[in-house]
Write a protein that holds these residues in place. Structure first.
Motif, PDB file in Angstrom:
ATOM      1  N   UNK A   1       0.954  -1.115  -0.036  1.00 20.63           N
ATOM      2  CA  UNK A   1      -0.094   0.090   0.105  1.00 20.63           C
ATOM      3  C   UNK A   1       0.865   1.229  -0.061  1.00 20.63           C
ATOM      4  N   UNK A   2       2.104   1.136   0.766  1.00 17.19           N
ATOM      5  CA  UNK A   2       2.721   2.354   0.762  1.00 17.19           C
ATOM      6  C   UNK A   2       3.540   2.459  -0.561  1.00 17.19           C
ATOM      7  N   UNK A   3       3.812   1.362  -1.045  1.00 23.03           N
ATOM      8  CA  UNK A   3       4.553   1.490  -2.443  1.00 23.03           C
ATOM      9  C   UNK A   3       3.697   2.111  -3.456  1.00 23.03           C
ATOM     10  N   UNK A   4       2.515   1.520  -3.495  1.00 22.89           N
ATOM     11  CA  UNK A   4       1.494   1.753  -4.319  1.00 22.89           C
ATOM     12  C   UNK A   4       1.216   3.515  -4.430  1.00 22.89           C
ATOM     13  N   UNK A   5       1.373   4.223  -3.075  1.00 20.29           N
ATOM     14  CA  UNK A   5       1.259   5.547  -3.117  1.00 20.29           C
ATOM     15  C   UNK A   5       2.244   6.228  -3.653  1.00 20.29           C
ATOM     16  N   UNK A   6       3.571   5.789  -3.418  1.00 17.64           N
ATOM     17  CA  UNK A   6       4.699   6.582  -4.088  1.00 17.64           C
ATOM     18  C   UNK A   6       4.714   6.220  -5.405  1.00 17.64           C
TER      19      UNK A   6
ATOM     20  N   UNK B   1       1.066   4.182   9.944  1.00 21.74           N
ATOM     21  CA  UNK B   1       2.067   3.164   9.855  1.00 21.74           C
ATOM     22  C   UNK B   1       3.516   3.673   9.228  1.00 21.74           C
ATOM     23  N   UNK B   2       3.263   4.207   8.155  1.00 13.85           N
ATOM     24  CA  UNK B   2       4.412   4.599   7.422  1.00 13.85           C
ATOM     25  C   UNK B   2       5.166   5.626   8.373  1.00 13.85           C
ATOM     26  N   UNK B   3       4.428   6.673   8.804  1.00 11.47           N
ATOM     27  CA  UNK B   3       5.007   7.601   9.762  1.00 11.47           C
ATOM     28  C   UNK B   3       5.738   6.921  10.943  1.00 11.47           C
ATOM     29  N   UNK B   4       5.000   5.953  11.599  1.00  9.94           N
ATOM     30  CA  UNK B   4       5.782   5.472  13.050  1.00  9.94           C
ATOM     31  C   UNK B   4       6.825   4.722  12.304  1.00  9.94           C
ATOM     32  N   UNK B   5       6.917   3.794  11.284  1.00  9.51           N
ATOM     33  CA  UNK B   5       7.997   3.458  10.916  1.00  9.51           C
ATOM     34  C   UNK B   5       9.379   4.179  10.599  1.00  9.51           C
ATOM     35  N   UNK B   6       9.070   5.536   9.802  1.00  7.27           N
ATOM     36  CA  UNK B   6       9.890   6.258   9.622  1.00  7.27           C
ATOM     37  C   UNK B   6      10.715   7.005  10.982  1.00  7.27           C
ATOM     38  N   UNK B   7       9.470   7.346  12.046  1.00  9.24           N
ATOM     39  CA  UNK B   7      10.132   7.958  13.267  1.00  9.24           C
ATOM     40  C   UNK B   7      10.786   6.909  14.163  1.00  9.24           C
ATOM     41  N   UNK B   8      10.562   5.625  14.114  1.00 12.18           N
ATOM     42  CA  UNK B   8      11.459   4.667  14.749  1.00 12.18           C
ATOM     43  C   UNK B   8      12.704   4.131  14.151  1.00 12.18           C
TER      44      UNK B   8
ATOM     45  N   UNK C   1      12.644   2.099   8.635  1.00 16.08           N
ATOM     46  CA  UNK C   1      12.917   2.343   7.073  1.00 16.08           C
ATOM     47  C   UNK C   1      14.385   2.464   6.713  1.00 16.08           C
ATOM     48  N   UNK C   2      14.983   3.060   7.598  1.00 15.77           N
ATOM     49  CA  UNK C   2      16.679   3.042   7.557  1.00 15.77           C
ATOM     50  C   UNK C   2      17.272   1.911   7.809  1.00 15.77           C
ATOM     51  N   UNK C   3      16.624   0.904   8.815  1.00 16.68           N
ATOM     52  CA  UNK C   3      17.267  -0.348   8.935  1.00 16.68           C
ATOM     53  C   UNK C   3      17.164  -1.257   7.872  1.00 16.68           C
TER      54      UNK C   3
ATOM     55  N   UNK D   1      16.662  -0.257   4.713  1.00 16.57           N
ATOM     56  CA  UNK D   1      17.324   0.057   3.500  1.00 16.57           C
ATOM     57  C   UNK D   1      19.013  -0.277   3.761  1.00 16.57           C
ATOM     58  N   UNK D   2      19.525  -0.092   4.854  1.00 13.77           N
ATOM     59  CA  UNK D   2      20.709  -0.550   5.319  1.00 13.77           C
ATOM     60  C   UNK D   2      21.008  -2.004   5.231  1.00 13.77           C
ATOM     61  N   UNK D   3      19.783  -2.838   5.483  1.00 12.56           N
ATOM     62  CA  UNK D   3      20.145  -4.265   5.331  1.00 12.56           C
ATOM     63  C   UNK D   3      20.197  -4.645   3.843  1.00 12.56           C
ATOM     64  N   UNK D   4      19.233  -3.959   3.029  1.00 11.03           N
ATOM     65  CA  UNK D   4      19.046  -4.230   1.730  1.00 11.03           C
ATOM     66  C   UNK D   4      20.490  -4.021   1.122  1.00 11.03           C
ATOM     67  N   UNK D   5      20.954  -2.803   1.371  1.00 13.49           N
ATOM     68  CA  UNK D   5      22.316  -2.263   0.740  1.00 13.49           C
ATOM     69  C   UNK D   5      23.138  -3.274   1.060  1.00 13.49           C
ATOM     70  N   UNK D   6      23.443  -3.676   2.395  1.00 15.84           N
ATOM     71  CA  UNK D   6      24.515  -4.620   2.774  1.00 15.84           C
ATOM     72  C   UNK D   6      24.406  -6.088   2.025  1.00 15.84           C
TER      73      UNK D   6
END
Length: 99
Positions: free
Chosen positions: A4-9, A31-38, A41-43, A45-50
């Protein structure tokens, strides 16, 4: 939720236009905002890059096109503080100043 988040963007549509199959747009947004604040999303992204780097799938290409790089207004010589001084008379008046 992630779809759903991917659809929006992906579509660039307003939150209110989210398909009903995705649930409440307010719930998805919250949910998107909560995940962004905690930092979730950064974790992710970092795991996918690694993982991509470990698999050798990561290649970095950086390109900067000068047609889209803009300088800040202060870099262009704009005044940084306050108003411009009032214009000064170029020649003093010959008329006496009133008391």
């Amino acid at each position: 939720m992630i779809e759903a988040i991917a659809w929006k963007y992906r579509t660039g549509s307003p939150w209110e236009d989210m398909p009903s199959e995705s649930g409440s747009w307010k719930g998805v947004y919250t949910r998107l905002r909560k995940w962004a604040l905690d930092g979730a999303w950064e974790r992710v992204f970092t795991a996918l890059l690694a993982q991509a780097d470990a698999d050798g799938d990561l290649g970095w290409v950086v390109a900067v096109d000068s047609t889209v790089v803009r300088a800040h207004q202060h870099a262009a010589g704009a005044r940084k503080k306050g108003l411009w001084p009032a214009s000064q008379k170029t020649m003093p008046s010959a008329v006496p100043v009133a008391d």
